[in-house]
Write an enzyme that holds these catalytic residues in place. Structure first.
Site, PDB file in Angstrom:
ATOM      1  N   ARG A  64      -0.492   3.981   2.607  1.00  0.00           N
ATOM      2  CA  ARG A  64       0.515   3.639   1.589  1.00  0.00           C
ATOM      3  C   ARG A  64      -0.123   3.209   0.270  1.00  0.00           C
ATOM      4  O   ARG A  64       0.529   3.251  -0.770  1.00  0.00           O
ATOM      5  CB  ARG A  64       1.477   2.579   2.145  1.00  0.00           C
ATOM      6  CG  ARG A  64       2.397   3.147   3.223  1.00  0.00           C
ATOM      7  CD  ARG A  64       3.320   2.085   3.775  1.00  0.00           C
ATOM      8  NE  ARG A  64       2.612   1.043   4.474  1.00  0.00           N
ATOM      9  CZ  ARG A  64       2.267   1.079   5.765  1.00  0.00           C
ATOM     10  NH1 ARG A  64       2.595   2.095   6.500  1.00  0.00           N
ATOM     11  NH2 ARG A  64       1.606   0.088   6.311  1.00  0.00           N
ATOM     12  N   GLU A 101      -7.468  -8.014  14.431  1.00  0.00           N
ATOM     13  CA  GLU A 101      -7.112  -9.078  15.369  1.00  0.00           C
ATOM     14  C   GLU A 101      -7.833  -8.840  16.702  1.00  0.00           C
ATOM     15  O   GLU A 101      -8.400  -9.740  17.296  1.00  0.00           O
ATOM     16  CB  GLU A 101      -5.592  -9.069  15.554  1.00  0.00           C
ATOM     17  CG  GLU A 101      -5.067 -10.331  16.192  1.00  0.00           C
ATOM     18  CD  GLU A 101      -3.562 -10.277  16.356  1.00  0.00           C
ATOM     19  OE1 GLU A 101      -2.949  -9.322  15.846  1.00  0.00           O
ATOM     20  OE2 GLU A 101      -3.029 -11.184  17.013  1.00  0.00           O
TER      21      GLU A 101
HETATM   22  P1  AMP Z   1      -4.824  -6.385   6.669  1.00  0.00           P
HETATM   23  O1  AMP Z   1      -6.118  -5.622   6.772  1.00  0.00           O
HETATM   24  O2  AMP Z   1      -4.582  -7.276   7.836  1.00  0.00           O
HETATM   25  O3  AMP Z   1      -4.669  -7.083   5.342  1.00  0.00           O
HETATM   26  O4  AMP Z   1      -3.666  -5.290   6.782  1.00  0.00           O
HETATM   27  C1  AMP Z   1      -3.309  -4.555   5.682  1.00  0.00           C
HETATM   28  C2  AMP Z   1      -2.940  -3.140   6.030  1.00  0.00           C
HETATM   29  O5  AMP Z   1      -2.087  -3.070   7.161  1.00  0.00           O
HETATM   30  C3  AMP Z   1      -2.198  -2.529   4.878  1.00  0.00           C
HETATM   31  O6  AMP Z   1      -2.678  -1.210   4.675  1.00  0.00           O
HETATM   32  C4  AMP Z   1      -0.740  -2.563   5.286  1.00  0.00           C
HETATM   33  O7  AMP Z   1      -0.104  -1.385   4.910  1.00  0.00           O
HETATM   34  C5  AMP Z   1      -0.752  -2.746   6.790  1.00  0.00           C
HETATM   35  N1  AMP Z   1       0.083  -3.869   7.269  1.00  0.00           N
HETATM   36  C6  AMP Z   1      -0.350  -4.980   7.895  1.00  0.00           C
HETATM   37  N2  AMP Z   1       0.651  -5.801   8.215  1.00  0.00           N
HETATM   38  C7  AMP Z   1       1.780  -5.221   7.778  1.00  0.00           C
HETATM   39  C8  AMP Z   1       3.174  -5.594   7.782  1.00  0.00           C
HETATM   40  N3  AMP Z   1       3.617  -6.745   8.320  1.00  0.00           N
HETATM   41  N4  AMP Z   1       4.052  -4.744   7.204  1.00  0.00           N
HETATM   42  C9  AMP Z   1       3.631  -3.586   6.654  1.00  0.00           C
HETATM   43  N5  AMP Z   1       2.351  -3.175   6.618  1.00  0.00           N
HETATM   44  C10 AMP Z   1       1.421  -3.976   7.174  1.00  0.00           C
END
Ligand code: AMP
Length: 176
Positions: A64, A101
């Site tokens: 996205r 995680e």
């Molecule tokens: P992080 O690496 O944990 O910051 O996760 C970010 C990536 O995971 C991004 O590319 C987001 O599109 C996706 N993502 C993680 N959590 C969500 C959520 N609650 N809603 C939508 N997309 C998420």
């Protein structure tokens, strides 16, 4: 007024409970993309924030981040560079592992994605724990980019992704 724009954008983000697994509230940005006024407003807010920095390159994170990153790059007359999950890019690539995680993941970028010293802005739709953005920023720095910052449409503040990006200028259109 900027606050009116933010409220209007926020109305187009749909919470989907228990997706992709139980306990996660997924922030669905497809209604935002379907609403040209909201989509353009989100790009406007990002473009205004970085107008004076004049990025040479916008790096968008699969998948996205491609949507917002490519549109913002065209808007700001910057190059667009995709960062993808391992094994998807056709040319010689550099990779970075980061912690999830449970377990780890790997992202990649082409070795010739941008010239050394280019001013680079990292874009994704959302920052949760910050792992994806951290790995992307590390790749940019490793390849000699001047990292202007990392920007997101949505920040899940309670997951403290910002802390994982210590030393990086972080900007979000909306914070939850
Ligand atoms: P992080 O690496 O944990 O910051 O996760 C970010 C990536 O995971 C991004 O590319 C987001 O599109 C996706 N993502 C993680 N959590 C969500 C959520 N609650 N809603 C939508 N997309 C998420």
């Amino acid at each position: 007024m900027i606050d009116e724009r933010l409220a209007m954008i926020a109305k187009t983000i749909r919470d989907v409970p228990d997706f992709p697994k139980k306990g996660i509230v997924f922030k669905d940005i497809t209604p935002l993309l379907a609403d040209p006024t909201a989509f353009v407003a989100s790009l406007d807010v990002l473009a205004e924030r970085y107008a004076s920095d004049r990025p040479d390159v916008i790096v968008g994170v699969e998948s996205r981040g491609f949507i917002f990153g490519a549109a913002l790059a065209a808007r700001m007359t910057a190059s667009f560079v995709p960062v993808r999950k391992a094994g998807k890019l056709p040319w010689d690539s550099v990779s970075m592992e980061y912690e999830l995680e449970y377990g780890t993941d790997v992202i990649e970028m082409h070795v010739d994605a941008f010239p050394k010293g280019a001013k680079v802005l990292v874009i994704d739709d959302l920052i949760a724990t910050g792992g994806t953005a951290w790995a992307t920023c590390e790749l940019v720095k490793q390849q000699g980019g001047e990292l202007l910052g990392a920007a997101f449409v949505v920040e899940l503040g309670f997951l403290k992704g910002r802390e994982r990006l210590a030393g990086v200028d972080v900007f979000s259109v909306l914070t939850y």
